[in-house]
Design an enzyme around this catalytic site. Structure first.
Site, PDB file in Angstrom:
ATOM      1  CG  ASP A  31      -3.621 -13.322   8.258  1.00 38.97           C
ATOM      2  OD1 ASP A  31      -3.701 -14.564   8.219  1.00 38.97           O
ATOM      3  OD2 ASP A  31      -4.324 -12.610   8.998  1.00 38.97           O
ATOM      4  CE  LYS A  76      -3.928   0.870   0.857  1.00 35.28           C
ATOM      5  NZ  LYS A  76      -4.986   1.435  -0.048  1.00 35.28           N
TER       6      LYS A  76
HETATM    7  C1  IPM Z   1      -2.583 -17.750   9.613  1.00 35.78           C
HETATM    8  C2  IPM Z   1      -3.353 -17.436  10.869  1.00 35.78           C
HETATM    9  C3  IPM Z   1      -2.406 -16.839  11.896  1.00 35.78           C
HETATM   10  C4  IPM Z   1      -1.880 -15.533  11.352  1.00 35.78           C
HETATM   11  C5  IPM Z   1      -3.031 -16.653  13.300  1.00 35.78           C
HETATM   12  C6  IPM Z   1      -3.591 -17.953  13.847  1.00 35.78           C
HETATM   13  C7  IPM Z   1      -2.055 -16.046  14.268  1.00 35.78           C
HETATM   14  O1  IPM Z   1      -4.421 -16.616  10.569  1.00 35.78           O
HETATM   15  O2  IPM Z   1      -1.590 -18.507   9.702  1.00 35.78           O
HETATM   16  O3  IPM Z   1      -2.955 -17.257   8.556  1.00 35.78           O
HETATM   17  O4  IPM Z   1      -2.511 -14.482  11.487  1.00 35.78           O
HETATM   18  O5  IPM Z   1      -0.793 -15.554  10.772  1.00 35.78           O
HETATM   19 MG    MG Z   2      -4.720 -16.260   8.515  1.00 37.21          MG
END
Ligand code: IPM
Ligand code: MG
Length: 369
Positions: A250, A193
């Site tokens: 994510d 971004k």
């Molecule tokens: C992922 C999960 C994790 C993250 C969580 C469980 C901490 O969502 O591996 O994508 O945010 O990385």
């Molecule tokens: Mg995740």
């Protein structure tokens, strides 16, 4: 026969159920004398908290560091909503990633033709989809300091997270993406971004410079992260390798997972730097899905992402790509035959349990190996 030590962390919720299916397959490889797996088991997440009030013990961290590969299923659940932030289940996973320096998270999203109708998008948009999200995993807003809630003294509090990236972090994840693209369809889409974030400006500059210096043969394009999210649901097949930071990766990987029909389908690999000899690297493998507390203990979870993650262990840690191909083929054959767990059922009349799906994949594997 090759011999490897696997450190297994089933974790919480559906974790132990889906992990049991991988253990069956690993045990079969050992029995047949194809690969000998020594499996060592530990606790992570809520399971570790219940046992010793931490999200992962130092002893289990040491075993993870020493293992040839670590396989983790899932962490978390409402049972641990009230535990202190430092020892919440997710902290165990984040410590594994950080302490093992697993900076590169590979999340392939493949839509098996047999599942194209389970996707929330039209078949023609996802049929044959094969993209790879390369998510930076040890930096950015997940780990940047300061990270705190401060009391402003006027009845207000302030929550702070810090998004921070250094040149070397962007370069090394960029390299992973370009190298992977060379073995695929030779295209990288980098996402940030830069229109609002300084870290995004740097991300963009470093990737652009790296490309010009070392990877001119690979096609590079940039897309802002919000636009990329839109393109992922509009025309996902335009992508080959997507490289992006920890937080965008994510979010975008959950979107990509759903394109393939179900969150229960996506495996992932988290890799560290190669050792001095360039032979081995620390690595942790886990499905993209979570612990799904709502269906835990019912024996209905889809074990495919977990089994696919085991396939990635074979490919990326043990250089056994041929066996990984066979696992993927077994999964694809089973789906082709119309066998389904509940999450990908569509109109299927007979729905398999977790262990029936594991058995079906193993039976197919026995037929092809
Ligand atoms: C992922 C999960 C994790 C993250 C969580 C469980 C901490 O969502 O591996 O994508 O945010 O990385
Ligand atoms: Mg995740």
């Amino acid at each position: 026969m090759p011999r490897y030590n696997l450190f297994v962390l089933p974790g919480d919720g559906i974790g132990p159920e889906v992990m049991a299916e991988v253990e069956k397959i690993a045990a079969w490889f050992t029995r047949e004398g194809i690969v000998q797996f020594e499996i060592d088991k530990g606790l992570v997440g809520g399971a570790a908290y219940d046992a010793h009030k931490t999200a992962i013990s130092d002893a289990d961290m040491a075993r993870a560091q020493a293992a040839d590969a670590v396989l983790l299923a899932a962490v978390g659940g409402p049972k641990w909503d009230g535990v202190p932030y430092e020892v919440r289940p997710e902290a165990g996973l984040l410590r594994l990633r950080k302490d093992m320096n697993l900076f590169a998270n590979l999340r392939p999203a493949i839509c098996y033709p047999a599942l194209a109708d389970a996707s929330s998008l039209k078949r023609e948009l996802v049929d044959g989809l094969d993209l790879m999200i390369v998510r930076e995993l040890t930096g950015g807003v997940y780990f940047g300091e300061p990270k705190q809630i401060i009391d402003l003294g006027n009845g207000q509090r302030r929550g702070i997270d810090t998004q921070v990236y250094d040149t070397y972090e962007i370069e090394r994840i960029g390299r992973i993406a370009f190298e992977l693209a060379r073995k695929r369809r030779n295209k990288v889409t980098s996402s940030d971004k830069r229109n609002v974030m300084k870290s995004g400006v740097l991300w963009n500059e470093v990737i652009t410079a790296l490309h010009a210096r070392e990877y001119k043969d690979v096609e590079l394009e940039h897309q802002l992260a919000d636009a990329l999210g839109m393109q992922l649901v509009r025309r996902p097949k335009q992508f080959d390798v997507i490289v992006t930071d920890n937080l965008f990766g994510d979010m975008l990987s959950d979107v990509a997972a759903m394109l393939t029909g179900s969150l229960g389908m996506l495996p992932s690999a988290s890799l560290g730097e190669k050792n001095a000899k360039g032979e081995t690297r620390k690595a942790l493998y886990e499905p993209v899905h979570g612990s799904a507390p709502d269906i835990a203990g019912k024996g209905i979870a889809n074990p495919i992402a977990m089994i696919g993650s085991f396939g990635m262990v074979l490919r990326y840690s043990f250089n056994l790509g041929v066996l990984a191909d066979r696992i993927e083929k077994a999964i694809s054959d089973v789906l082709e035959k119309g066998l389904r767990t509940a999450d990908i059922a569509g109109g299927a009349t007979k729905i398999l349990s977790t262990s029936q799906m594991g058995d079906a994949i193993l039976a197919r594997l026995q037929a092809v190996v």
